[in-house]
Write a protein that holds these residues in place. Structure first.
Motif, PDB file in Angstrom:
ATOM      1  N   UNK A   1      -4.396  -2.949  -3.579  1.00  0.00           N
ATOM      2  CA  UNK A   1      -5.524  -2.694  -4.316  1.00  0.00           C
ATOM      3  C   UNK A   1      -6.431  -2.559  -3.064  1.00  0.00           C
ATOM      4  N   UNK A   2      -6.480  -3.529  -1.812  1.00  0.00           N
ATOM      5  CA  UNK A   2      -7.435  -3.066  -0.659  1.00  0.00           C
ATOM      6  C   UNK A   2      -6.883  -1.878  -0.027  1.00  0.00           C
ATOM      7  N   UNK A   3      -5.770  -1.593   0.146  1.00  0.00           N
ATOM      8  CA  UNK A   3      -5.399  -0.526   0.846  1.00  0.00           C
ATOM      9  C   UNK A   3      -5.861   0.931   0.128  1.00  0.00           C
ATOM     10  N   UNK A   4      -5.942   0.629  -1.260  1.00  0.00           N
ATOM     11  CA  UNK A   4      -6.395   2.146  -2.075  1.00  0.00           C
ATOM     12  C   UNK A   4      -7.764   1.976  -1.875  1.00  0.00           C
ATOM     13  N   UNK A   5      -8.530   1.094  -1.709  1.00  0.00           N
ATOM     14  CA  UNK A   5      -9.925   1.131  -1.660  1.00  0.00           C
ATOM     15  C   UNK A   5     -10.215   1.669  -0.193  1.00  0.00           C
ATOM     16  N   UNK A   6      -9.712   1.008   0.757  1.00  0.00           N
ATOM     17  CA  UNK A   6     -10.055   1.536   2.175  1.00  0.00           C
ATOM     18  C   UNK A   6      -9.507   2.900   2.266  1.00  0.00           C
ATOM     19  N   UNK A   7      -8.533   3.496   1.611  1.00  0.00           N
ATOM     20  CA  UNK A   7      -7.982   4.799   1.798  1.00  0.00           C
ATOM     21  C   UNK A   7      -9.070   5.700   1.323  1.00  0.00           C
ATOM     22  N   UNK A   8      -9.521   5.280   0.136  1.00  0.00           N
ATOM     23  CA  UNK A   8     -10.652   6.040  -0.628  1.00  0.00           C
ATOM     24  C   UNK A   8     -11.815   6.272   0.308  1.00  0.00           C
ATOM     25  N   UNK A   9     -12.157   5.096   0.931  1.00  0.00           N
ATOM     26  CA  UNK A   9     -13.437   5.060   1.973  1.00  0.00           C
ATOM     27  C   UNK A   9     -13.179   6.031   3.133  1.00  0.00           C
TER      28      UNK A   9
ATOM     29  N   UNK B   1       4.219   5.658  -4.872  1.00  0.00           N
ATOM     30  CA  UNK B   1       4.791   5.492  -6.404  1.00  0.00           C
ATOM     31  C   UNK B   1       3.870   5.193  -7.209  1.00  0.00           C
ATOM     32  N   UNK B   2       3.785   5.641  -8.462  1.00  0.00           N
ATOM     33  CA  UNK B   2       2.822   5.117  -9.606  1.00  0.00           C
ATOM     34  C   UNK B   2       2.523   3.745  -9.676  1.00  0.00           C
ATOM     35  N   UNK B   3       1.449   3.326  -9.653  1.00  0.00           N
ATOM     36  CA  UNK B   3       1.016   1.826  -9.633  1.00  0.00           C
ATOM     37  C   UNK B   3       0.726   1.323  -8.193  1.00  0.00           C
ATOM     38  N   UNK B   4       1.216   2.030  -7.187  1.00  0.00           N
ATOM     39  CA  UNK B   4       1.199   1.614  -5.741  1.00  0.00           C
ATOM     40  C   UNK B   4      -0.047   2.037  -5.080  1.00  0.00           C
ATOM     41  N   UNK B   5      -0.026   1.647  -3.953  1.00  0.00           N
ATOM     42  CA  UNK B   5      -1.367   2.356  -3.052  1.00  0.00           C
ATOM     43  C   UNK B   5      -0.823   3.731  -2.648  1.00  0.00           C
ATOM     44  N   UNK B   6      -1.657   4.616  -2.450  1.00  0.00           N
ATOM     45  CA  UNK B   6      -1.447   5.947  -2.224  1.00  0.00           C
ATOM     46  C   UNK B   6      -0.604   6.154  -1.009  1.00  0.00           C
TER      47      UNK B   6
ATOM     48  N   UNK C   1      -4.272  12.402   5.194  1.00  0.00           N
ATOM     49  CA  UNK C   1      -5.637  12.560   5.474  1.00  0.00           C
ATOM     50  C   UNK C   1      -5.936  11.609   6.664  1.00  0.00           C
ATOM     51  N   UNK C   2      -7.005  10.850   6.651  1.00  0.00           N
ATOM     52  CA  UNK C   2      -7.510   9.916   7.570  1.00  0.00           C
ATOM     53  C   UNK C   2      -6.845   8.539   7.452  1.00  0.00           C
ATOM     54  N   UNK C   3      -5.642   8.560   7.136  1.00  0.00           N
ATOM     55  CA  UNK C   3      -5.088   7.115   6.746  1.00  0.00           C
ATOM     56  C   UNK C   3      -3.425   7.456   7.715  1.00  0.00           C
ATOM     57  N   UNK C   4      -3.275   6.486   8.374  1.00  0.00           N
ATOM     58  CA  UNK C   4      -1.872   6.519   9.084  1.00  0.00           C
ATOM     59  C   UNK C   4      -1.028   5.381   8.803  1.00  0.00           C
ATOM     60  N   UNK C   5       0.006   5.486   8.993  1.00  0.00           N
ATOM     61  CA  UNK C   5       1.088   4.116   9.101  1.00  0.00           C
ATOM     62  C   UNK C   5       1.026   3.861  10.674  1.00  0.00           C
ATOM     63  N   UNK C   6       0.960   2.651  11.030  1.00  0.00           N
ATOM     64  CA  UNK C   6       1.099   2.205  12.203  1.00  0.00           C
ATOM     65  C   UNK C   6       2.581   1.787  12.585  1.00  0.00           C
ATOM     66  N   UNK C   7       2.959   2.333  13.656  1.00  0.00           N
ATOM     67  CA  UNK C   7       4.432   1.911  13.906  1.00  0.00           C
ATOM     68  C   UNK C   7       4.558   1.433  15.362  1.00  0.00           C
ATOM     69  N   UNK C   8       5.558   0.750  15.868  1.00  0.00           N
ATOM     70  CA  UNK C   8       5.610   0.515  17.250  1.00  0.00           C
ATOM     71  C   UNK C   8       5.603   1.637  18.318  1.00  0.00           C
TER      72      UNK C   8
END
Length: 313
Positions: free
Chosen positions: A76-84, A31-36, A40-47
């Motif tokens: 903010x950190x998630x946004x940075x790590x996702x961009x990297x 959502x606008x203002x939140x982390x993307x 791509x190379x980012x996944x949500x980890x689940x059980x």
């Protein structure tokens, strides 16, 4: 990280401090203002996918972010790590663990608070840092992870994935077949080879340069000739009568059907020098038909054509 074992060894003990709940809030991911959102190379980890992601760390480095998605510092950190992660283009996979939704996964890394970043190489956790960090510091840490991964032979690339809200690319619609070609293929589907032969023959009559129809007709004729043939019996008959043109033609057909193109062509070419005029014509006709089946541009066909011309003229 020296000499890691390939088996995952992440245990489930410890607890995560959720004091971040009292910090400034951020909109949910995507959502606008939140982390993307994860893509791509980012996944949500689940059980469900946790063990597979850990196992994948034997192929490529995995960086785990333990976070609370609606905390501003975490976002903010998630946004940075996702961009990297996108910039590094698969040299590592970023896995994001929502510690509230999946506390057992969070406990496996024994993190004391969020955000916490942990690398996983060959199933082994490697704590990296906790809390906020400047981009240059994060880059330096990631480069160290990649160097350690290379030393341990973990040099694969993570596969990218489309975002959950993206429509998959549509497969291009295949070009429709000419009507007579479609008629022939429909006939083959219902095992009516005679009808297929007629359809391809009509297509060739309409356009003698229709190479697809010529090859299709050759394929149908091969199927007709080999229908119900017993390979052992055919080979035994050919071995017993090496000068019998019919027996050798039958073996050549079965060789062609089995993908033994060189054997099929060589068998017929070898019969030409000692054959009479009638046998030579039969062998020539069958060779030309097989040439169309293989394809005029195939180097095996070009070589066989030269031999055919030499034997005939």
């Amino acid at each position: 990280m020296s000499n890691p074992t390939p088996e995952p060894s992440i245990s489930t003990r410890g607890a995560v401090d959720l004091s971040a709940l009292n910090r400034p809030q951020s909109p949910p991911p995507g959502e606008p203002g939140g982390a993307p959102g994860a893509q791509g190379f980012v996944v949500e980890v689940t059980d469900e996918n946790f063990q597979q992601i850990v196992q994948d760390s034997t192929t490529y480095p995995v960086v785990m972010l333990l976070w609370m998605p609606t905390d501003q510092a975490n976002a903010d950190l998630a946004t940075l790590l996702g961009r990297l992660a996108e910039e590094y283009a698969g040299r590592f996979l970023l896995g994001r663990v929502d510690v509230q939704a999946f506390p057992q996964i969070a406990a496996a890394f024994q993190a004391q608070g969020v955000p916490t970043v942990v690398a996983v190489l060959q199933g082994q956790p490697l704590p990296l840092f906790a809390g906020a960090a400047a981009e240059e510091q994060v880059r330096g840490v990631l480069d160290q992870v990649l160097a350690a991964a290379e030393q341990n032979g973990v040099t694969g690339r993570a596969p990218g994935s489309a975002g959950a809200d993206e429509e998959p690319a549509a497969e291009p619609e295949p070009e429709p077949l000419p009507p007579l070609h479609q008629e022939a293929y429909d006939a083959i589907e219902r095992d009516d080879l005679d009808a297929a032969e007629v359809a391809f023959g009509r297509a060739i009559k309409q356009d003698p340069k229709d190479s697809d129809a010529v090859a299709g007709l050759a394929q149908v004729k091969l199927m007709q000739r080999t229908r119900g043939a017993d390979l052992q019996q055919v080979r035994a008959a050919a071995a017993a009568a090496p000068a019998d043109v019919d027996a050798q033609l039958a073996v050549a057909d079965l060789d062609m059907l089995g993908g033994k193109v060189d054997d099929a062509l060589a068998r017929l070419l070898e019969m030409l020098p000692g054959a009479d005029a009638d046998a030579k014509e039969r062998l020539r006709e069958r060779l030309v038909e097989l040439f169309e089946l293989v394809g005029p541009g195939d180097p095996r066909v070009a070589k066989a054509r030269r031999h055919l011309a030499m034997y005939l003229y």
